[in-house]
Design an enzyme around this catalytic site. Sequence first.
Site, PDB file in Angstrom:
ATOM      1  N   ARG A 227      11.067  96.190  73.661  1.00 40.91           N
ATOM      2  CA  ARG A 227      10.640  95.245  72.641  1.00 40.91           C
ATOM      3  C   ARG A 227      10.119  96.001  71.431  1.00 40.91           C
ATOM      4  NH1 ARG A 227      13.291  91.835  74.363  1.00 40.91           N
ATOM      5  NH2 ARG A 227      12.713  89.777  75.133  1.00 40.91           N
ATOM      6  N   HIS A 275      19.544  93.559  68.463  1.00 45.28           N
ATOM      7  CA  HIS A 275      19.064  93.025  69.748  1.00 45.28           C
ATOM      8  C   HIS A 275      20.236  92.548  70.622  1.00 45.28           C
ATOM      9  CE1 HIS A 275      15.385  91.045  71.808  1.00 45.28           C
ATOM     10  NE2 HIS A 275      16.347  91.219  72.698  1.00 45.28           N
TER      11      HIS A 275
HETATM   12  C1  OXD Z   1      15.922  90.000  76.145  1.00 52.19           C
HETATM   13  C2  OXD Z   1      17.360  89.792  76.434  1.00 52.19           C
HETATM   14  O1  OXD Z   1      15.064  89.465  76.834  1.00 52.19           O
HETATM   15  O2  OXD Z   1      18.174  90.102  75.544  1.00 52.19           O
HETATM   16  O3  OXD Z   1      15.646  90.724  75.192  1.00 52.19           O
HETATM   17  O4  OXD Z   1      17.676  89.323  77.520  1.00 52.19           O
END
Ligand code: OXD
Length: 312
Positions: A227, A275
């Site tokens: 994160r 992401h």
């Molecule tokens: C997260 C995902 O939780 O991409 O970041 O699953």
Amino acid sequence: MSIILASTDFWEDMDVWSNSLRMAMPEMDINVYPDEGDINKVEYAVVWKHPKGILKKYPNLKAILSLGAGVDHIISDPDLPKGLPIIRLVDKKLTHEMCLHALHWVLHFHSDQYLYRIQQFNHEWNQKSSIQSEDRTIGIMGLGNIGKSIGDLLVNLDFKVIGWGARKKEALGLIDYSFGKDKLSSFLSRADILINVLPKTQNTANLLSKKELECLPKGSFIINIGRGGIIDESDLLILLDNNHIAAAALDVFTEEPLPENNSLWSHPSVYITPHIAGQSNPKSAAKTIAENIHNIQKGKLPYPIYSNENGY
Ligand code: OXD
């Protein structure tokens, strides 16, 4: 009895998700928010970044299940109904994706691809002597399901793998694990390539700022797939500028989407992905989610339940 499927992020994939969930639970009514059906019948919410506040509308809700590995998108809802289990997604396909993503960047940095790319732009032909994988130490922060799988993969490729986390852990095979904040700087000082898989919690927020990043060996690399908000982005830029850190591959950020004016975008030693390191696979995730819902119906515990105390 019904399931509400809600997301503000996956709109274009919602048919794929609802069909996969229907295949895995043909006995269930599955409605896609905002088409909620009878709100009294909604017992399970399956969500990814749901519109905040909607979950309190369902009086008979029994559990909230995440469509992704993290649940920060759920617990950040100020109107979250209290006392319901929140279930994270631990899914083998998602773990596999994360392993491949981490491996891609480990190899990119390990075999000096980042350097040869720059040389190509400058029409330079300089052979750097390669480092054997057994002489390269990869440090993994966060040895949960995903971190441990990445570690095992790298151990099998002959890398030296060390791990760090907040608590004691058993059965980590050849991963040399240390835990607790007092062990963090010695862990960092050995990590030629640091992979962060930690979730953001009260304990991990701003864990790595300048002082900690300076503990990494000179010329080290960072891969962040956990994160944002754990590594201080301004401090990271300082250490990239003075070449203490050679390059960073970042998939997660303090603020997402990464703001247009963030200097990380244009730093030559930063690789940005939006992401995507571990995208959930609808078919496989739907099976895992169905298994958890069936367990709850049989009075068994779903896995893994988010712990407020641990923050993940
Ligand atoms: C997260 C995902 O939780 O991409 O970041 O699953």
